[in-house]
Design a protein around this motif. Sequence first.
Motif, PDB file in Angstrom:
ATOM      1  N   ASN A 243      44.342  55.307  63.234  1.00  0.00           N
ATOM      2  CA  ASN A 243      44.424  54.207  64.846  1.00  0.00           C
ATOM      3  C   ASN A 243      46.115  54.211  64.601  1.00  0.00           C
ATOM      4  O   ASN A 243      46.042  53.896  66.112  1.00  0.00           O
ATOM      5  N   ASN A 244      46.492  54.623  64.150  1.00  0.00           N
ATOM      6  CA  ASN A 244      47.942  54.916  64.775  1.00  0.00           C
ATOM      7  C   ASN A 244      47.770  56.709  66.148  1.00  0.00           C
ATOM      8  O   ASN A 244      48.792  55.783  67.265  1.00  0.00           O
ATOM      9  N   MET A 245      46.611  57.281  66.103  1.00  0.00           N
ATOM     10  CA  MET A 245      46.493  58.183  67.191  1.00  0.00           C
ATOM     11  C   MET A 245      45.929  57.272  68.375  1.00  0.00           C
ATOM     12  O   MET A 245      45.874  57.971  69.602  1.00  0.00           O
ATOM     13  N   THR A 246      45.489  56.761  68.495  1.00  0.00           N
ATOM     14  CA  THR A 246      43.977  55.560  68.869  1.00  0.00           C
ATOM     15  C   THR A 246      44.517  54.559  69.156  1.00  0.00           C
ATOM     16  O   THR A 246      43.725  53.959  69.682  1.00  0.00           O
ATOM     17  N   TYR A 247      45.614  54.656  69.390  1.00  0.00           N
ATOM     18  CA  TYR A 247      46.450  53.000  69.568  1.00  0.00           C
ATOM     19  C   TYR A 247      46.043  52.552  71.078  1.00  0.00           C
ATOM     20  O   TYR A 247      46.046  51.653  71.639  1.00  0.00           O
ATOM     21  N   THR A 248      45.521  52.815  72.223  1.00  0.00           N
ATOM     22  CA  THR A 248      45.336  53.236  73.190  1.00  0.00           C
ATOM     23  C   THR A 248      43.451  52.293  73.643  1.00  0.00           C
ATOM     24  O   THR A 248      44.049  51.914  74.799  1.00  0.00           O
ATOM     25  N   ARG A 249      42.619  52.817  72.489  1.00  0.00           N
ATOM     26  CA  ARG A 249      41.422  52.489  72.871  1.00  0.00           C
ATOM     27  C   ARG A 249      41.485  50.838  72.333  1.00  0.00           C
ATOM     28  O   ARG A 249      42.244  49.829  71.934  1.00  0.00           O
ATOM     29  N   ALA A 250      40.743  50.297  73.120  1.00  0.00           N
ATOM     30  CA  ALA A 250      40.408  49.001  73.415  1.00  0.00           C
ATOM     31  C   ALA A 250      39.579  47.982  71.699  1.00  0.00           C
ATOM     32  O   ALA A 250      40.037  46.585  71.883  1.00  0.00           O
ATOM     33  N   LYS A 251      39.031  49.203  71.057  1.00  0.00           N
ATOM     34  CA  LYS A 251      38.602  48.504  69.736  1.00  0.00           C
ATOM     35  C   LYS A 251      38.671  49.407  68.851  1.00  0.00           C
ATOM     36  O   LYS A 251      39.168  50.141  69.094  1.00  0.00           O
ATOM     37  N   PRO A 252      39.401  49.348  67.692  1.00  0.00           N
ATOM     38  CA  PRO A 252      40.205  50.058  66.619  1.00  0.00           C
ATOM     39  C   PRO A 252      39.015  50.384  66.250  1.00  0.00           C
ATOM     40  O   PRO A 252      37.758  49.979  65.881  1.00  0.00           O
ATOM     41  N   ILE A 253      39.182  51.597  65.306  1.00  0.00           N
ATOM     42  CA  ILE A 253      37.998  52.370  64.481  1.00  0.00           C
ATOM     43  C   ILE A 253      38.073  51.871  63.692  1.00  0.00           C
ATOM     44  O   ILE A 253      39.318  51.014  62.474  1.00  0.00           O
ATOM     45  N   SER A 254      36.903  51.087  62.128  1.00  0.00           N
ATOM     46  CA  SER A 254      37.406  50.345  61.409  1.00  0.00           C
ATOM     47  C   SER A 254      36.216  50.699  60.250  1.00  0.00           C
ATOM     48  O   SER A 254      36.424  50.318  59.038  1.00  0.00           O
ATOM     49  N   SER A 255      35.382  52.033  60.783  1.00  0.00           N
ATOM     50  CA  SER A 255      34.656  52.527  59.278  1.00  0.00           C
ATOM     51  C   SER A 255      35.265  53.737  59.366  1.00  0.00           C
ATOM     52  O   SER A 255      35.739  54.829  60.429  1.00  0.00           O
ATOM     53  N   PHE A 256      34.505  54.494  57.891  1.00  0.00           N
ATOM     54  CA  PHE A 256      35.490  55.961  57.537  1.00  0.00           C
ATOM     55  C   PHE A 256      34.680  56.858  58.926  1.00  0.00           C
ATOM     56  O   PHE A 256      35.448  58.514  59.329  1.00  0.00           O
ATOM     57  N   LYS A 257      33.039  56.667  58.565  1.00  0.00           N
ATOM     58  CA  LYS A 257      33.051  58.128  59.064  1.00  0.00           C
ATOM     59  C   LYS A 257      32.709  57.823  60.849  1.00  0.00           C
ATOM     60  O   LYS A 257      33.447  59.090  61.264  1.00  0.00           O
ATOM     61  N   GLN A 258      32.728  56.419  61.416  1.00  0.00           N
ATOM     62  CA  GLN A 258      34.455  56.725  63.422  1.00  0.00           C
ATOM     63  C   GLN A 258      35.042  57.919  62.883  1.00  0.00           C
ATOM     64  O   GLN A 258      35.681  58.436  63.595  1.00  0.00           O
ATOM     65  N   ALA A 259      36.205  57.555  62.052  1.00  0.00           N
ATOM     66  CA  ALA A 259      37.370  58.098  61.686  1.00  0.00           C
ATOM     67  C   ALA A 259      37.499  59.206  61.538  1.00  0.00           C
ATOM     68  O   ALA A 259      37.923  59.973  62.158  1.00  0.00           O
ATOM     69  N   LEU A 260      36.632  59.605  60.207  1.00  0.00           N
ATOM     70  CA  LEU A 260      36.233  61.572  60.595  1.00  0.00           C
ATOM     71  C   LEU A 260      35.469  61.920  61.619  1.00  0.00           C
ATOM     72  O   LEU A 260      36.034  62.681  62.230  1.00  0.00           O
TER      73      LEU A 260
END
Length: 410
Positions: A243-260
Amino acid sequence: MNSYLARQPVLNREKDTIGYELLFRDGPKNSFPEIGDEQATHRLLTDNFLSSGNNEVTSGKKAFINFPHSSLINRIPLLFPKKSFIIEILETCQPNDELLEAVKELHHAGYTLALDDFTPTPEWNRFIPFVHIIKFDLRVMPIAKAGFFIRRHRDKGSRITFLAEKVETNDEFMAASDAGFDLFQGYFFSRPEIVRKKALKPSALTTLRLYREISRPEVNFSKVEKIIATDVTLSYKLLHHVNNMTYTRAKPISSFKQALVYLGEEKLRRFVTFVATSHAVENKPESLYFLSLQRARFSEQLSQQLKVNIDSNQAFLTGLFSLLDCILDQPIEALIDQLPLDTPVQHALINRQGHLGGILRLAIAYDQADWKTINRLCQALNINESVVAQTYLESLKWVTVFEQTLPSKP
């Protein structure tokens, strides 16, 4: 024309990196273009401080720069902001009146000055009130003798910071610390403190399981997700990092699978080597993890420059795992048995053999500014030294950028 430099970390008593000494090739007998100490210093300053205003290869930390006699007499440091670097007065400087006047002027202007490879002599006594750091080379000055010097000056109320150079083992680090040294330079932090087989902690076992998965030619994201999900702290670090890397996204990443999936194979390997290993062994210095990453990037990029066919992923893993024994304090042979590494990678890590072993030895020689060995290895690998220099510099800048995206160590 390219810059040829290496960097060596300077650590405090807590083994936190507070800065880096930048080492330009140090004279006309070295392997790189034949220029003297003065021109070497001027090139380093011009290439790394003049254009950008700050140094890209020190990760925002202090830079220690060697200054020969003439550069100091000519007040070259005054061309740069006083917070840019720490001035190291080379041991080859003549302690004459002209140098003393320059040192006084730099001191009163607010620059930080250090005496490099210091050997106590009466001629240098008058300089000591105007310097902030004194560096002792432990290969030249015994710790006991340096400790006597430190105690004598501390008893007089001196506020000088003392730095021990060429600290090569943890025992030397402990002895130098007990002797009164404040800062430490050398590769003691990148050697195993206990070279014997011992039980791994649960967090270290989790890291080893992750290493197994990222060592495979194709990463199985489902397996990685299951491993990370078993460790709450590691799970938090993954989501925080992404989420530090994707702070410009409208919706934060909340699942491991999304993150990976967002990270992908390449960035996942980077994430595992830093976050997972620092989580596994929290008392290890930060420099160890960044050195692993920097070697991995250097090896990966250099493998693509050689005239032989080398798998760049294998090269990356070779650099990445070159300090695994230090991170987990286990013999490298025992750790490699637990990882699905190809034979060339195993030979490189254990015996420094093959083309991958040559690249790894080159990375280590560059870390140590061993220009003679660099020259010999470049000839053996049939690669131009300027290409190696540029690749090393790029890897330093790359790891600095990567560092800025990572969560802080606990």
